[in-house]
Structure formats: C-alpha cells, structure tokens
Design a protein around this motif. Structure first.
Motif, PDB file in Angstrom:
ATOM      1  N   LYS A 299       0.838  -1.203   0.000  1.00 46.11           N
ATOM      2  CA  LYS A 299       0.000   0.000   0.000  1.00 46.11           C
ATOM      3  C   LYS A 299       0.870   1.249   0.000  1.00 46.11           C
ATOM      4  CE  LYS A 299      -3.430   2.374   2.851  1.00 46.11           C
ATOM      5  NZ  LYS A 299      -4.231   2.304   4.104  1.00 46.11           N
ATOM      6  N   TRP A 300       1.928   1.249   0.844  1.00 48.82           N
ATOM      7  CA  TRP A 300       2.772   2.433   0.982  1.00 48.82           C
ATOM      8  C   TRP A 300       3.687   2.632  -0.225  1.00 48.82           C
ATOM      9  CZ3 TRP A 300       4.387   1.048   6.656  1.00 48.82           C
ATOM     10  CH2 TRP A 300       3.308   1.349   7.512  1.00 48.82           C
ATOM     11  N   GLN A 301       4.036   1.550  -0.902  1.00 45.46           N
ATOM     12  CA  GLN A 301       4.937   1.657  -2.044  1.00 45.46           C
ATOM     13  C   GLN A 301       4.228   1.225  -3.326  1.00 45.46           C
ATOM     14  OE1 GLN A 301       8.398  -0.612  -0.913  1.00 45.46           O
ATOM     15  NE2 GLN A 301       9.142   0.971   0.471  1.00 45.46           N
ATOM     16  N   ALA A 302       2.996   1.600  -3.432  1.00 48.23           N
ATOM     17  CA  ALA A 302       2.200   1.229  -4.603  1.00 48.23           C
ATOM     18  C   ALA A 302       2.690   1.980  -5.827  1.00 48.23           C
ATOM     19  CB  ALA A 302       0.732   1.541  -4.340  1.00 48.23           C
ATOM     20  N   GLU A 303       2.479   1.354  -6.974  1.00 46.12           N
ATOM     21  CA  GLU A 303       2.867   1.986  -8.237  1.00 46.12           C
ATOM     22  C   GLU A 303       1.683   1.945  -9.195  1.00 46.12           C
ATOM     23  OE1 GLU A 303       6.925   1.525 -10.087  1.00 46.12           O
ATOM     24  OE2 GLU A 303       5.759   0.435 -11.596  1.00 46.12           O
ATOM     25  N   LYS A 304       1.349   3.114  -9.735  1.00 40.06           N
ATOM     26  CA  LYS A 304       0.290   3.210 -10.726  1.00 40.06           C
ATOM     27  C   LYS A 304       0.882   3.734 -12.024  1.00 40.06           C
ATOM     28  CE  LYS A 304      -3.358   4.239  -7.358  1.00 40.06           C
ATOM     29  NZ  LYS A 304      -4.391   5.238  -6.937  1.00 40.06           N
ATOM     30  N   THR A 305       0.327   3.274 -13.126  1.00 33.36           N
ATOM     31  CA  THR A 305       0.793   3.756 -14.430  1.00 33.36           C
ATOM     32  C   THR A 305      -0.388   4.319 -15.215  1.00 33.36           C
ATOM     33  OG1 THR A 305       0.507   1.568 -15.453  1.00 33.36           O
ATOM     34  CG2 THR A 305       2.681   2.095 -14.524  1.00 33.36           C
ATOM     35  N   TYR A 306      -0.118   5.383 -15.953  1.00 33.40           N
ATOM     36  CA  TYR A 306      -1.143   6.037 -16.758  1.00 33.40           C
ATOM     37  C   TYR A 306      -0.626   6.184 -18.185  1.00 33.40           C
ATOM     38  CZ  TYR A 306      -2.698   7.358 -12.067  1.00 33.40           C
ATOM     39  OH  TYR A 306      -3.094   7.334 -10.748  1.00 33.40           O
ATOM     40  N   ASP A 307      -1.234   5.465 -19.114  1.00 37.67           N
ATOM     41  CA  ASP A 307      -0.890   5.597 -20.526  1.00 37.67           C
ATOM     42  C   ASP A 307      -1.560   6.841 -21.090  1.00 37.67           C
ATOM     43  OD1 ASP A 307       0.645   3.271 -20.615  1.00 37.67           O
ATOM     44  OD2 ASP A 307      -1.108   2.025 -20.993  1.00 37.67           O
ATOM     45  N   THR A 308      -0.805   7.613 -21.864  1.00 33.23           N
ATOM     46  CA  THR A 308      -1.364   8.858 -22.375  1.00 33.23           C
ATOM     47  C   THR A 308      -0.544   9.342 -23.574  1.00 33.23           C
ATOM     48  OG1 THR A 308      -2.087  11.081 -21.736  1.00 33.23           O
ATOM     49  CG2 THR A 308      -0.016  10.295 -20.781  1.00 33.23           C
TER      50      THR A 308
ATOM     51  N   THR B 109       5.332   8.514   2.792  1.00 32.72           N
ATOM     52  CA  THR B 109       5.481   9.957   3.019  1.00 32.72           C
ATOM     53  C   THR B 109       5.204  10.830   1.802  1.00 32.72           C
ATOM     54  OG1 THR B 109       7.851   9.753   2.544  1.00 32.72           O
ATOM     55  CG2 THR B 109       7.146   9.623   4.873  1.00 32.72           C
ATOM     56  N   ASN B 110       5.384  10.311   0.611  1.00 33.06           N
ATOM     57  CA  ASN B 110       5.202  11.171  -0.564  1.00 33.06           C
ATOM     58  C   ASN B 110       4.919  10.366  -1.821  1.00 33.06           C
ATOM     59  OD1 ASN B 110       7.622  10.027  -1.325  1.00 33.06           O
ATOM     60  ND2 ASN B 110       8.853  11.837  -0.903  1.00 33.06           N
ATOM     61  N   LYS B 111       4.798  11.105  -2.924  1.00 39.33           N
ATOM     62  CA  LYS B 111       4.612  10.490  -4.234  1.00 39.33           C
ATOM     63  C   LYS B 111       5.694  10.981  -5.179  1.00 39.33           C
ATOM     64  CE  LYS B 111      -0.405   9.822  -4.029  1.00 39.33           C
ATOM     65  NZ  LYS B 111      -1.712  10.111  -4.702  1.00 39.33           N
ATOM     66  N   LYS B 112       6.154  10.081  -6.011  1.00 35.55           N
ATOM     67  CA  LYS B 112       7.143  10.433  -7.024  1.00 35.55           C
ATOM     68  C   LYS B 112       6.582  10.088  -8.397  1.00 35.55           C
ATOM     69  CE  LYS B 112      11.221   9.717  -4.119  1.00 35.55           C
ATOM     70  NZ  LYS B 112      12.522   8.989  -3.975  1.00 35.55           N
ATOM     71  N   TYR B 113       6.974  10.896  -9.385  1.00 37.24           N
ATOM     72  CA  TYR B 113       6.453  10.703 -10.735  1.00 37.24           C
ATOM     73  C   TYR B 113       7.601  10.602 -11.733  1.00 37.24           C
ATOM     74  CZ  TYR B 113       2.038  12.107  -8.663  1.00 37.24           C
ATOM     75  OH  TYR B 113       0.917  12.169  -7.885  1.00 37.24           O
ATOM     76  N   LYS B 114       7.400   9.729 -12.697  1.00 43.12           N
ATOM     77  CA  LYS B 114       8.395   9.558 -13.756  1.00 43.12           C
ATOM     78  C   LYS B 114       7.666   9.301 -15.073  1.00 43.12           C
ATOM     79  CE  LYS B 114      12.251   6.597 -15.232  1.00 43.12           C
ATOM     80  NZ  LYS B 114      13.065   5.391 -14.896  1.00 43.12           N
ATOM     81  N   THR B 115       8.106   9.974 -16.112  1.00 44.46           N
ATOM     82  CA  THR B 115       7.501   9.796 -17.433  1.00 44.46           C
ATOM     83  C   THR B 115       8.448   9.009 -18.323  1.00 44.46           C
ATOM     84  OG1 THR B 115       6.319  11.899 -17.256  1.00 44.46           O
ATOM     85  CG2 THR B 115       6.574  10.970 -19.452  1.00 44.46           C
TER      86      THR B 115
END
Length: 714
Positions: free
Chosen positions: A15-24, A44-50
């Motif tokens: 839950k704390w280290q979940a990863e979601k992906t969004y195709d766009t 503690t936070n969220k990180k984003y990578k494209t």
C-alpha cells in the motif's frame, strides 16, 4: 511486539509503495508522442516519472516538455471547482449553481440582443470529440454563427493554401517515414529543432542518407545548424524568394513537363508572370544573394525527390496564403508530390491543430471539413444532427474579428474553452478591452489564465491524464489518447461540460452521449464522405493499429499514407498553379526612422503557446523564467543596449519590457521575442491587427519597432 510490527509493515508495504501507471499522449505539440506516467507512492510522498512509448510518429522519443508535462496537471493551482466572480473575487460554487448562471445569462443576452449576441471560442488542443461537440454546441444549442478557435493563428494560411492548390488540407501529404529518403528538403519559417524536437531526427537521418537541406529563416537557430544552405532572408519576403527560386527552376529546365501538363492547371500564366521577375530585384527585396537563390533552386530541381515544409515563420504573414501557394508552385512545377519521399508538410503547432479545424471549430466549417455555406453539406450535417437545415447558422467571422465584433457591440457574451486569447491574439491590449466589455464570459480551463481573470464564471477542465479522446497529429494520423487518471475535486471533461450546459438550455436530446467513444461514433458518421473522412476509424482499430491516417472511408480501408499519387482533390483532379506577387496586397509594416527594426516572434524549447501550462512546470519554467529580446550585438551597441539588461520595445500598438540577449545569429535589422509570456512581457501587445485577406491569419512575424534601454526611458 516486534513480530506484530513486522507483520504490520509487510501487510502495508504494498500500500505504501504502490505503483500506478497512466498511458497517455503528450499534451503539447502536434507530434503527439505516446508516453506513460508512473506514479510511485510511499508512506510519506509520491514520485512521478515519465517514460516514452513506441509509436509510428515519434518512435519512442520524448522532449523535455513531454517529460515534465505532469507537473502542470498535478499543480496545486489547478481549478477544482466552478468559480463565480462576486465583487471582483472568485468564489467556489456548485455545478448546479454554475449551470443556472449560464442558463439565466445566456437566455437573457439572446432574448435582448438576438441569437448571434453569443459567441464560442475554441482551442487547438481539444480532442477531436470535443472540437466536434463545441461546433455542434455553438450551432445547435446556442444557434449562433459566431464560433472560431485559436488555430486561426496557427495553421490557417497553410490550410487555405493547400485547399486551394490541392483540394485537401492535411498536415503532411505523406507520412513522416518518407522524410529520410528524400534527396532535397526545404524548411521554411520553422525552428522545428525547438518546436517539434522529436520530429528532428527524421531530418538528421535524411542528412545521413545524403539529403541536401535548405533552411529559410531570418535567424540562425538549432534547425539552421543542420542546413547545407541557410537563406537568411529579410522578414516577410518569403513569397518573393519563392518567385526567385521558380524563375531559376523554369529558366534552367527543371520543370517536370509531363506532370505539369497532365496534372496541373495554370502553368502558362505562372510562366508569363515569372518572365517579368528580375532576380536582381528579388535579391534586393529578400537580402539573399542571387548565387544562393540559384544554388537552392538548382539543387531542388535536379534531385529526383524533394519535400517542402512550412511553419509559422512563413504562414503568420498578411500574405501567408500566397507565400505558401508560391512554395507549393515549386513542388508542382518540379513534379515532386504524390511520389515516394516527395510532398508538402505544414508543421502543425498545436497538439490537435489539425483535427481541431476539421470538425467544426472554424467559422466556415462543418464536420469532415465540409463548408457551412455549401447547401449539400448543410443538408447532410443537419440530418445527422436531427435539426432543420434553416436553423443551422451561416458563416461567422475569424477569431480576431470576433474581438472587433465585441467592440462594435454585436457580441455580448462568450463561451471560451481551451484558449487564452488575451495573450495569444494580436493587438493584445485591444483584445483585453474587448473581454472587459462582455456582459457575460464563461471560461473553461485548468487554471485562472490571463483571459480567465476577466471571466464571470470559470469551469474546471480535465487534463491530458484524465481526458480520453482522439487527436490528429501533424501527419493527419488519428490517434487515441488513453486517460485513466481520476479527475481531481469536481473537475469535469470538456465534453461533459458541453453536454450538461446543452441539457440545461433544453437541448439535451442532441447531446445524449454517455462516453467519449459515443461522440466519436457520431463524428465518424458526420465526417463520412467529407474531405476529412474518419468513418473507417474506430477506437478498437486505433488501439490495435496505433493510429490511422485519414481519409479512411471504410472499416477495411488501411488509411491514406500518401496523398495525390494519381489525382488531386479538385473536381478535374488537377492541382492549381497561380502567379504570386512579390508583395502582399495587405501592406506590411515597414521599418522607418521612427521604428527602425523588424520584430519577429516565435517559441522556445521549454514553453508552449501562451505558457499557461508550461509556466506551471518548475522544470520548464526554470529554463526560461522570463521573456527576452534576441538582438545582434552591433544593433544593441547602436541603441546602447547592454547584454542581459532591461529593454523597452515599442510599436504603434503598444510597448513591453524584456531582458536583452545578445546573439550574432540574427540579422542586424531584426529582433526576436518569444510569445509565451503575458502582461508587460506579452509581445503580442506590439503586433498589428492586419490580417491575411483570405484566411484571416494575423501578421505576427513582421512588425516595425523601436527599442530603448530601460534606464534612459523618460
């Protein structure tokens, strides 16, 4: 206790280290690069990578704007609820209240002043479905003739020229994959290395394969660095330069006589016109030496294949249509179109600038690139929409002309979606005054833009991560943008907003869509048989085939990768050649003793359009946090302008203050200012309101200005 804690952490680790992906797809330029946003959540936070995704257009490439696009979509200043202006302040209201305000004010305005007292202003970044729906909304829900969009300032000249010459306007007449095998390429008025960087590798590959590249631009840019020949012309003289190239091509027998005879009309008139053209005069007009004109013409004429690409540098002129027509004359007389690695490309600026003008946002168009004043076209679309043809409004006026109509008192209210005209229009101070005169302005946006500040009501719109739909890239390739991220707060999609307003206005039966795919299926039928025929394109096909080039008239059709192989789209199947004057029929601003410098405008790599989105990206804003004036050191010294100092630029329309940037890569009679900034840095405050007489595109690329160091301004 320790074992219990370990068990607890193991249970919640996922839950704390979940990863979601969004195709766009990237929300910016017309390449429409496919990508995926990865969201990693920790305690503690969220990180984003494209990361990039492979696709036929950009082949897995991304530029810096695409890599950082999520920063604006996730920005804390995004509007998440409807905002109503009360006592000069915006306050949050419910959607029910917002819709009621629209109903009351739209009804009152049309009751008092007539149906055409309301107007609609759209944008070239809307999906095809939303562009289609916006046109239908204007003409069915509001019954107004006044609708246009910001693509008028982007592609109008190229679109009109292609329609006149070929009978079809599609961004590229062939696919990008043919560029690497072209033997000679002319790029006119485009700094694609910064504006469409993921397109640039096609040209580098062509150069590796031995292509000769000619770039026509008054500035030295990242794009001119790859040129074998850079024609550094005087701003606004593209049509005259094309006449010089044509004269050499004809006199030195580079004409494809068989092609011209069988597949074109108008060559005798063109040839007669060019007989009177004097290369010495062309040299004087353009500032390009005759030797260089001859070299460019000979190289393009003698090679077996060639392509010409244009962009805003040549198109945003008061003779933009005719300048592009003259460049198309070059393609046609040499027979370099409809063949492998031969053709024309109008490098679309906005993400859906191509699709946005095909399905009804322009004043004179109906879906499928039909014409609103064509009786057969009107009848067909009226039947699709289930309305009486006599109730379908006629042609309105162009985007800037709507501002003039506001000043005249003809337009009293506006519904604006996906645009920022206070910054993007020419004569920007005049435009700002127009918005202040409106009795009711509704703006649909993600942020409180410079235009939205003048709104009575702002409606929150979804971002590229949330809003599914199709877009048509610069090739004419229809792509499907997947978007699975949930909308924040009470944000709605543009198509939902249009449908809900239509229901509120009593037009719900015409907008009973439950999904964006439903809208596309109606668009397919509405476009069927038109120039831009999407009928054979479906969501399932787009997912399977990763994009389809229109026209695609049937489900079994593979799409049209190359146009005009056997015929053009005019009734006689021939292209049209015409003589073009060296000079615009609408006078351009000339430098004078009072205004001694040419001003031209354009983009920088890190920003997009009026900067509403990219200036919200910390990574992009850090690269260019303010505007600037690019000026030759010799010119700067003449006017006592130090490098990196504040400068006032003034034209007949207004004045701005920006910082100087010395560069030996620009002509000494020319300065350059990008257009991504607003208020006191908005270069469009300096631009004349003169328009091309045919397509109504403004002359952004040439203005006469004077400059002063800020410390001696009285």
């Amino acid at each position: 206790m320790t074992e219990m804690l370990l068990k607890y952490f193991r249970t919640n680790q996922q839950k704390w280290q979940a990863e979601k992906t969004y195709d766009t797809q990237c929300p910016y330029c017309s390449m429409q690069c496919k990508m995926q946003l990865i969201e990693q959540s920790s305690f503690t936070n969220k990180k984003y990578k494209t990361i990039s995704k492979d696709n036929p257009t950009s082949q897995g490439r991304l530029c810096i704007k695409g890599l950082n696009a999520h920063q604006h979509a996730l920005h804390k200043e995004r509007i998440k609820y409807p905002l109503l202006k009360k006592d000069s302040e915006f306050v949050q209201i419910s959607w029910e209240e917002a819709l009621e305000h629209i109903k009351i004010n739209f009804t009152r305005i049309q009751s008092e002043y007539g149906l055409n007292a309301l107007s609609v202003y759209g944008g070239g970044s809307l999906t095809n479905e939303e562009a289609y729906l916006l046109g239908k909304f204007a003409r069915v829900s509001l019954k107004t003739k006044y609708i246009d969009y910001n693509g008028r300032f982007c592609m109008a000249a190229a679109a009109t020229a292609a329609n006149q010459a070929f009978g079809i306007d599609r961004g590229l007449t062939n696919s990008l994959s043919e560029i690497p095998n072209s033997r000679c390429i002319i790029i006119v008025g485009s700094n694609l290395a910064e504006c469409q960087p993921t397109m640039t590798p096609y040209f580098h590959k062509a150069k590796e394969n031995g292509a000769y590249i000619i770039v026509i631009d008054p500035r030295e840019t990242e794009t001119t660095k790859m040129a074998d020949l850079h024609l550094k012309l005087k701003p606004g003289t593209d049509a005259a330069l094309a006449n010089g190239l044509l004269k050499v091509i004809i006199e030195e027998n580079f004409v494809d006589d068989l092609f011209v005879q069988d597949r074109t009309n108008g060559f005798p008139e063109l040839e007669k016109h060019l007989n009177a053209v004097d290369l010495n005069e062309i040299e004087q007009i353009t500032g390009i030496e005759i030797e260089h004109i001859q070299r460019a013409a000979r190289k393009f004429g003698e090679e077996e294949s060639g392509m010409i690409f244009t962009a805003r540098g040549v198109e945003q002129q008061t003779d933009g249509v005719m300048a592009v027509r003259n460049l198309l004359n070059i393609l046609l007389v040499t027979g370099k179109i409809g063949k492998p690695s031969c053709g024309y490309g109008a490098i679309t600026g906005q993400g859906n600038g191509q699709g946005g003008r095909e399905h009804g946002q322009k004043a004179d168009q109906l879906p499928g690139y039909r014409l609103i004043d064509n009786e057969e076209h009107r009848k067909y679309i009226s039947e699709i929409w289930g309305i009486n043809e006599k109730d379908l409004p006629r042609k309105g006026v162009s985007a800037y002309e709507m501002m003039e109509e506001i000043h005249r008192g003809e337009i009293k209210g506006m519904f604006l979606m996906g645009s920022n005209p206070v910054v993007s229009n020419p004569n920007a101070n005049f435009v700002k005054e127009a918005f202040q005169k409106l009795k009711f302005l509704v703006v649909v946006d993600m942020f409180i833009s410079e235009t939205a500040r003048h709104a009575d009501l702002i409606l929150p719109s979804s971002s590229y991560l949330e809003d599914e739909g199709t877009l048509t890239n610069l090739e004419g390739r229809v792509t499907l943008r997947e978007a699975s991220r949930a909308c924040p707060g009470e944000v709605k999609h543009d198509w939902q907003i249009i449908c809900e307003i239509s229901h509120t206005l009593g037009k719900g039966k015409y907008f009973s869509f439950t999904s964006v795919e439903d809208i596309f299926n109606e668009l397919r039928v509405a476009s069927r048989g038109g120039i831009a025929d999407y009928y054979g394109i479906t969501y399932d096909r787009l997912r399977e085939e990763n994009g389809i080039l229109w026209p695609c008239p049937s489900i079994n059709h593979q799409g049209s990768k190359r146009l005009f192989e056997t015929s053009f789209a005019h009734s006689d199947e021939k292209a049209v050649l015409i003589p073009v004057s060296n000079y615009s029929t609408v006078s351009k601003e000339n430098i004078s003793e009072e205004y001694p410098l040419y001003l031209t405008t354009g983009r920088v790599l890190a920003h997009y359009l009026t900067g509403v989105q990219t200036r919200k990206s910390s990574a992009l804003a850090a690269r260019n946090f303010e505007s600037f004036i690019e000026i030759h050191p010799s010119t700067a010294m003449k006017y006592r302008i130090q490098d990196n100092s504040l400068v006032q630029i003034e034209s007949k329309k207004g004045k701005i203050i920006v910082r100087s940037k010395w560069s030996k890569h620009i002509r000494q009679d020319t300065v350059f200012v990008p257009f991504h900034w607003a208020e006191t840095q908005n270069v469009n405050c300096l631009i004349s309101d003169s328009l091309d007489p045919t397509c109504k595109i403004p002359g952004f690329k040439i203005s006469a200005v004077k400059i002063s160091p800020i410390d001696i301004i009285n």
